[in-house]
Design an enzyme around this catalytic site. Structure first.
Site, mmCIF file in Angstrom:
data_model
loop_
_atom_site.group_PDB
_atom_site.id
_atom_site.type_symbol
_atom_site.label_atom_id
_atom_site.label_comp_id
_atom_site.label_asym_id
_atom_site.label_seq_id
_atom_site.Cartn_x
_atom_site.Cartn_y
_atom_site.Cartn_z
ATOM 1 N N SER A 184 0.805 -1.270 -0.067
ATOM 2 C CA SER A 184 0.054 0.119 -0.015
ATOM 3 C C SER A 184 0.708 1.174 0.166
ATOM 4 C CB SER A 184 -0.844 -0.122 1.159
ATOM 5 O OG SER A 184 -0.081 -0.133 2.175
ATOM 6 N N ASP A 196 -3.998 8.039 7.789
ATOM 7 C CA ASP A 196 -5.005 6.920 8.570
ATOM 8 C C ASP A 196 -4.003 6.133 9.464
ATOM 9 O OD1 ASP A 196 -3.669 4.684 7.247
ATOM 10 O OD2 ASP A 196 -5.344 4.498 5.838
ATOM 11 N N HIS A 239 -0.945 4.816 7.179
ATOM 12 C CA HIS A 239 -0.272 5.247 5.859
ATOM 13 C C HIS A 239 -0.017 6.972 6.227
ATOM 14 C CE1 HIS A 239 -2.598 1.997 4.795
ATOM 15 N NE2 HIS A 239 -1.531 1.446 4.237
#
Ligand SMILES: *[C@@H]1O[C@H](CO)[C@@H](O)[C@H](O)[C@H]1NC(C)=O
Ligand SMILES: *[C@@H]1O[C@H](CO)[C@@H](O)[C@H](O)[C@H]1NC(C)=O
Ligand SMILES: *[C@@H]1O[C@H](CO)[C@@H](O)[C@H](O)[C@H]1NC(C)=O
Length: 328
Positions: free
Chosen positions: A50, A301, A304
């Site tokens: 990610s 978040d 990240h």
């Protein structure tokens, strides 16, 4: 009831902070530096998780396709795990190529394929982290291999490309999630992840890549030195993920005495009642709160960085990247 969607990499949030305390690797100037005058990258190929995914992970699996992801860039949720640009975009900008299209969208690519492709999937690792749901890095490299067999890309394309390989920590998270694992077990597991990542880099080299950036940790040093020695035209370069995070978090307040990120560990987007950032309940009510200015937050978040966070991270390694790739 919590969101039915998986939040990927769901392990990483708590993992990141604890990881700093038991792995401490110091930067050493072993990265290979040779000049390749005339080399200008034309494409970027990306593998990883990610921290590098720009839209591969399915909408059903990740909140990255929900509001409020993507509000800063591109202005709506589009599969990045951030409010805006992420590592891939900053590396692409450095190389002066367009951030490549996500592989899952390549049917819509057309001319865009000339910028390369992004094969990174949020939540993935070098090993399987969620059964067969996510392509591990070997499978991701296999996608490129297949495209080369079908002459979508050639060896000479790869020779004029840069490969970004980004591994944050999903393998470690998945390992701990099996339960009953001690820190000792984890320490013993780390070399197998690093070895597999090294094997992946070697495969990328065999496909024809001569320039690569690995974003993980310096345990890769020996492997990368060997790959660079094996092929004198290779410049494979490691960025120490953990060091770049700690540098940014420790440089707060910055050298001007100004707070760069006011509360660096507090995410901008926080889920409520057991939901994650981007979660909505059965009535469609938002189950998260977002800060008023994502630029003021390091974390978007729980795991990240924001675009501002990634920019700060990018500035920690930009000059060493410039030194390694002397074409600028
Ligand atoms: C990657 O995934 C494939 C498909 O699930 C699996 O066969 C392979 O063993 C995995 N590779 C590694 C290194 O775990
Ligand atoms: C790769 O590119 C370099 C120039 O950057 C060139 O000297 C070399 O011959 C190329 N190798 C292949 C296999 O195309
Ligand atoms: C580097 O490569 C040469 C052959 O090209 C080999 O003789 C030498 O042992 C290698 N060095 C290392 C450190 O691998």
């Amino acid at each position: 009831m919590a969101s039915t969607k998986l939040f990927l990499p769901f392990f990483y949030g708590c993992f990141l902070l604890s990881f700093f305390s038991y792995i401490c690797i110091h930067a050493s100037p072993l990265n290979h530096q040779i000049s390749h005058p005339g080399f200008r990258p034309t494409k970027l190929f990306v593998f990883g998780d990610s921290y590098a995914d720009t839209g591969n992970l399915r909408k059903s699996l990740g909140n990255s396709w929900n509001q409020p992801y993507g509000t800063t860039f591109p202005g709506k949720p589009a599969g990045r795990f951030s409010d805006g640009r992420i590592l891939t975009d900053f590396i692409a900008k450095f190389l002066e190529v367009k951030s490549p299209l996500a592989y899952e969208w390549m049917e819509m690519g057309g001319k865009k394929l000339k910028n390369g492709l992004n094969f990174a999937y949020g939540g993935s690792g070098v090993f399987n982290t969620l059964g067969d749901l996510l392509p591990n890095m070997s499978t991701q490299i296999g996608f490129l291999d297949k495209l080369m067999q079908n002459s979508v890309y050639t060896k000479s394309d790869l020779n004029s490309s840069v490969v970004l390989v980004c591994l944050s920590g999903n393998d470690y998270g998945a390992f701990l999630a099996q339960g009953g694992k001690t820190m000792q077990d984890l320490q013993e597991f780390i070399p197998s992840v690093v070895n597999q990542l090294g094997a992946n880099l070697k495969r990328v080299q065999q496909l024809g890549a001569t320039k690569a950036v690995a974003y993980h940790n310096l345990l890769l040093q020996q492997t990368v030195a060997k790959l660079n020695n094996d092929s004198q035209t290779s410049t494979f370069f490691i960025i120490d993920l953990y060091a770049s995070f700690t540098t940014v978090l420790n440089q707060n307040p910055d050298y001007q005495g100004k707070l760069r990120f006011e509360t660096p560990l507090k995410p901008c987007c926080i889920g409520m009642n057991g939901y994650f950032c981007g979660g909505v309940d059965q009535k469609g009510e938002k189950m998260y709160r977002v800060c008023s200015d994502p630029k003021s937050a390091f974390f978007w978040d729980s795991s990240h960085p924001t675009e501002a966070g990634w920019h700060a991270i990018y500035t920690t390694f930009k000059s060493s990247l410039q030194q390694a790739f002397k074409f600028y």
